[in-house]
Motif scaffolding. Structure first.
Motif, PDB file in Angstrom:
ATOM      1  N   LEU A  57       0.835  -1.209   0.000  1.00 15.64           N
ATOM      2  CA  LEU A  57       0.000   0.000   0.000  1.00 15.64           C
ATOM      3  C   LEU A  57       0.866   1.253   0.000  1.00 15.64           C
ATOM      4  CD1 LEU A  57      -2.877  -0.875   2.511  1.00 15.64           C
ATOM      5  CD2 LEU A  57      -3.141  -0.295   0.098  1.00 15.64           C
ATOM      6  N   LEU A  58       1.880   1.270   0.866  1.00 17.99           N
ATOM      7  CA  LEU A  58       2.767   2.438   0.950  1.00 17.99           C
ATOM      8  C   LEU A  58       3.530   2.642  -0.362  1.00 17.99           C
ATOM      9  CD1 LEU A  58       4.162   1.957   4.575  1.00 17.99           C
ATOM     10  CD2 LEU A  58       2.442   3.611   3.806  1.00 17.99           C
ATOM     11  N   LEU A  59       3.969   1.550  -0.971  1.00 18.70           N
ATOM     12  CA  LEU A  59       4.693   1.639  -2.244  1.00 18.70           C
ATOM     13  C   LEU A  59       3.787   2.184  -3.352  1.00 18.70           C
ATOM     14  CD1 LEU A  59       6.845  -1.634  -2.438  1.00 18.70           C
ATOM     15  CD2 LEU A  59       7.673   0.716  -2.279  1.00 18.70           C
ATOM     16  N   THR A  60       2.538   1.687  -3.409  1.00 15.12           N
ATOM     17  CA  THR A  60       1.624   2.142  -4.461  1.00 15.12           C
ATOM     18  C   THR A  60       1.280   3.616  -4.278  1.00 15.12           C
ATOM     19  OG1 THR A  60      -0.289   1.339  -3.186  1.00 15.12           O
ATOM     20  CG2 THR A  60       0.559  -0.104  -4.890  1.00 15.12           C
ATOM     21  N   LEU A  61       1.064   4.038  -3.029  1.00 16.73           N
ATOM     22  CA  LEU A  61       0.704   5.436  -2.787  1.00 16.73           C
ATOM     23  C   LEU A  61       1.850   6.365  -3.186  1.00 16.73           C
ATOM     24  CD1 LEU A  61      -1.434   7.369  -1.705  1.00 16.73           C
ATOM     25  CD2 LEU A  61      -0.425   7.140   0.569  1.00 16.73           C
ATOM     26  N   PHE A  62       3.062   6.029  -2.748  1.00 19.55           N
ATOM     27  CA  PHE A  62       4.218   6.868  -3.087  1.00 19.55           C
ATOM     28  C   PHE A  62       4.518   6.795  -4.582  1.00 19.55           C
ATOM     29  CE2 PHE A  62       8.878   7.776  -3.195  1.00 19.55           C
ATOM     30  CZ  PHE A  62       8.786   9.110  -2.782  1.00 19.55           C
ATOM     31  N   GLY A  63       4.368   5.591  -5.147  1.00 19.38           N
ATOM     32  CA  GLY A  63       4.592   5.419  -6.575  1.00 19.38           C
ATOM     33  C   GLY A  63       3.634   6.248  -7.408  1.00 19.38           C
ATOM     34  N   CYS A  64       2.350   6.255  -7.008  1.00 18.18           N
ATOM     35  CA  CYS A  64       1.347   7.063  -7.716  1.00 18.18           C
ATOM     36  C   CYS A  64       1.657   8.556  -7.593  1.00 18.18           C
ATOM     37  CB  CYS A  64      -0.046   6.773  -7.171  1.00 18.18           C
ATOM     38  SG  CYS A  64      -0.708   5.175  -7.669  1.00 18.18           S
ATOM     39  N   MET A  65       2.142   8.964  -6.427  1.00 16.73           N
ATOM     40  CA  MET A  65       2.502  10.370  -6.220  1.00 16.73           C
ATOM     41  C   MET A  65       3.627  10.788  -7.171  1.00 16.73           C
ATOM     42  SD  MET A  65       2.321  10.571  -2.046  1.00 16.73           S
ATOM     43  CE  MET A  65       2.690  12.313  -1.896  1.00 16.73           C
ATOM     44  N   LEU A  66       4.566   9.884  -7.406  1.00 13.43           N
ATOM     45  CA  LEU A  66       5.644  10.171  -8.350  1.00 13.43           C
ATOM     46  C   LEU A  66       5.135  10.182  -9.789  1.00 13.43           C
ATOM     47  CD1 LEU A  66       8.512   7.957  -6.851  1.00 13.43           C
ATOM     48  CD2 LEU A  66       8.454  10.455  -6.911  1.00 13.43           C
ATOM     49  N   VAL A  67       4.253   9.228 -10.099  1.00 12.85           N
ATOM     50  CA  VAL A  67       3.728   9.106 -11.466  1.00 12.85           C
ATOM     51  C   VAL A  67       2.969  10.350 -11.893  1.00 12.85           C
ATOM     52  CG1 VAL A  67       2.037   7.884 -12.908  1.00 12.85           C
ATOM     53  CG2 VAL A  67       3.670   6.585 -11.538  1.00 12.85           C
ATOM     54  N   PHE A 126      12.101  11.191 -15.036  1.00  9.22           N
ATOM     55  CA  PHE A 126      12.832  10.200 -14.244  1.00  9.22           C
ATOM     56  C   PHE A 126      12.001   9.766 -13.039  1.00  9.22           C
ATOM     57  CE2 PHE A 126      15.526   9.491 -10.474  1.00  9.22           C
ATOM     58  CZ  PHE A 126      16.186   8.339 -10.881  1.00  9.22           C
ATOM     59  N   TYR A 127      11.376  10.739 -12.351  1.00  9.21           N
ATOM     60  CA  TYR A 127      10.581  10.419 -11.158  1.00  9.21           C
ATOM     61  C   TYR A 127       9.350   9.582 -11.511  1.00  9.21           C
ATOM     62  CZ  TYR A 127      13.424  13.754  -8.554  1.00  9.21           C
ATOM     63  OH  TYR A 127      14.474  14.388  -7.950  1.00  9.21           O
ATOM     64  N   GLN A 128       8.760   9.830 -12.685  1.00  5.89           N
ATOM     65  CA  GLN A 128       7.617   9.027 -13.110  1.00  5.89           C
ATOM     66  C   GLN A 128       8.031   7.583 -13.371  1.00  5.89           C
ATOM     67  OE1 GLN A 128       6.250  11.755 -16.322  1.00  5.89           O
ATOM     68  NE2 GLN A 128       4.231  11.566 -15.382  1.00  5.89           N
ATOM     69  N   VAL A 129       9.202   7.400 -13.967  1.00 10.57           N
ATOM     70  CA  VAL A 129       9.714   6.048 -14.204  1.00 10.57           C
ATOM     71  C   VAL A 129       9.901   5.315 -12.875  1.00 10.57           C
ATOM     72  CG1 VAL A 129      11.668   4.694 -15.066  1.00 10.57           C
ATOM     73  CG2 VAL A 129      10.836   6.661 -16.377  1.00 10.57           C
ATOM     74  N   ILE A 130      10.480   6.012 -11.887  1.00 11.15           N
ATOM     75  CA  ILE A 130      10.660   5.423 -10.556  1.00 11.15           C
ATOM     76  C   ILE A 130       9.301   5.076  -9.950  1.00 11.15           C
ATOM     77  CG2 ILE A 130      11.460   5.839  -8.189  1.00 11.15           C
ATOM     78  CD1 ILE A 130      13.702   5.408 -10.229  1.00 11.15           C
ATOM     79  N   GLY A 131       8.318   5.984 -10.100  1.00  6.61           N
ATOM     80  CA  GLY A 131       6.969   5.745  -9.585  1.00  6.61           C
ATOM     81  C   GLY A 131       6.330   4.524 -10.211  1.00  6.61           C
ATOM     82  N   ILE A 132       6.479   4.378 -11.520  1.00  3.30           N
ATOM     83  CA  ILE A 132       5.929   3.213 -12.230  1.00  3.30           C
ATOM     84  C   ILE A 132       6.563   1.921 -11.700  1.00  3.30           C
ATOM     85  CG2 ILE A 132       5.920   2.019 -14.469  1.00  3.30           C
ATOM     86  CD1 ILE A 132       5.546   4.788 -15.775  1.00  3.30           C
ATOM     87  N   LEU A 133       7.880   1.952 -11.512  1.00  6.59           N
ATOM     88  CA  LEU A 133       8.579   0.772 -10.996  1.00  6.59           C
ATOM     89  C   LEU A 133       8.124   0.420  -9.586  1.00  6.59           C
ATOM     90  CD1 LEU A 133      12.222   1.458 -12.281  1.00  6.59           C
ATOM     91  CD2 LEU A 133      10.574  -0.213 -13.162  1.00  6.59           C
ATOM     92  N   LEU A 134       7.880   1.445  -8.738  1.00  6.96           N
ATOM     93  CA  LEU A 134       7.412   1.195  -7.370  1.00  6.96           C
ATOM     94  C   LEU A 134       6.030   0.541  -7.366  1.00  6.96           C
ATOM     95  CD1 LEU A 134       8.495   4.432  -5.443  1.00  6.96           C
ATOM     96  CD2 LEU A 134       9.466   2.133  -5.240  1.00  6.96           C
TER      97      LEU A 134
END
Length: 298
Positions: A132-142, A273-281
């Protein structure tokens, strides 16, 4: 056999979420045609309900039979979830911003995990919490909330935005309950029938006949009703019937990833770059939630 069933369930959820992610293609065209956000939601639920009712009436009329006492489940999926979360989501967009509204909407999986623990006794594992924490932070980056951030946010917008996440979560809860007795097709059909009964009087009456005069418009209305609506919810609900609600909702967070990639491929948006990291998370979280802890034999 169980592993194969789980794999099939996640494939259904992924495909359903991916179809939700392409909704922008249809919304963009209908917005350019002059339809408001709430009118588009109305067209979405009404077109889906008409297609589903016609399909079941011709293919398997037995699936249209429900007991009156079970109507609450479909009121839950159709009105408490679909109608409410759309209203709350669009209100949040007006009060805060699209990016913040999307993040608040994707608090939905957290609500699903909590509610599933209460109503279905699904375990609250550390793996789920981590995902859950990974998806929330990942979406914030995306969607670029981080690292840009926001200076001022309306507290009403935050509250309504969290409401959209709660409403989004209710589909998995009421849908899971309905699956104990009804097939996926029956559930999604009555979900959109009940949603249509509310949306038509609210915004359907404001749609003018000249707005519907174009074949191009009708193609996008039917496409909206079928691909990111009827088919997407059918696939998600089918997957939901095989795995825990919490796991399904977390897996469905691939939707904003698909939407972002669609923006890159179709609308020539630039992926940072941050969106790519978010997608990976998000992808890591989706994989994490699928892994089941092995039991040790004593």
């Amino acid at each position: 056999m169980a592993a194969l069933k789980d794999r099939q369930a996640y494939i259904y959820v992924f495909l359903g979420a991916a179809l939700w992610g392409i909704i922008g293609l249809f919304i963009d065209e209908l917005s350019q045609a002059g339809f408001s956000a709430l009118q588009i939601v109305t067209l979405r639920v009404v077109s889906a309900s008409v297609m589903l009712v016609c399909y079941l009436a011709l293919k398997n009329p037995k699936l249209l039979k429900i007991e009156l006492k079970d109507a609450l489940s479909f009121i839950g999926t159709g009105i408490f979830s679909i109608v409410f979360f759309n209203w709350a989501y669009f209100t949040a967009i007006e009060e805060v911003s699209l990016s913040v509204a999307v993040i608040l909407l994707y608090t939905g999986p957290a609500f699903v995990v909590i509610l599933s623990r209460i109503f279905f006794k699904e375990p609250m594992t550390s793996r789920k919490v981590g995902a859950l924490l990974l998806t929330l932070f990942g979406c914030m980056l995306v969607i670029k909330v981080v690292p840009i951030g926001v200076e001022h946010i309306s507290w009403y917008g935050i509250l309504v935005g969290l409401g959209s996440g709660f409403g989004y979560a209710l589909y998995s809860i009421f849908g899971k309950h309905a699956l104990k007795k009804y097939k996926s097709l029956t559930i999604i059909t009555y979900t959109f029938v009940f949603a249509s009964l509310v949306m038509l009087p609210v915004s359907g009456v404001t749609i003018k006949s000249e707005q519907l005069a174009s074949t191009h418009v009708w193609m996008h209305i039917l496409g909206l009703g079928f691909f990111p609506t009827a088919l997407a919810y059918y696939l998600y609900t089918s997957g939901l019937s095989m795995i825990e609600s919490g796991r399904a909702s977390i897996a469905a967070t691939v939707e904003p990833v698909v939407a972002t990639l669609l923006g890159v491929l179709v609308f020539n948006e630039i992926l940072t770059f941050y969106q790519v990291i978010g997608i990976l998370l998000v992808l890591v979280a989706v994989i994490l939630v699928q892994i089941k802890r092995k039991r040790t034999v004593k």
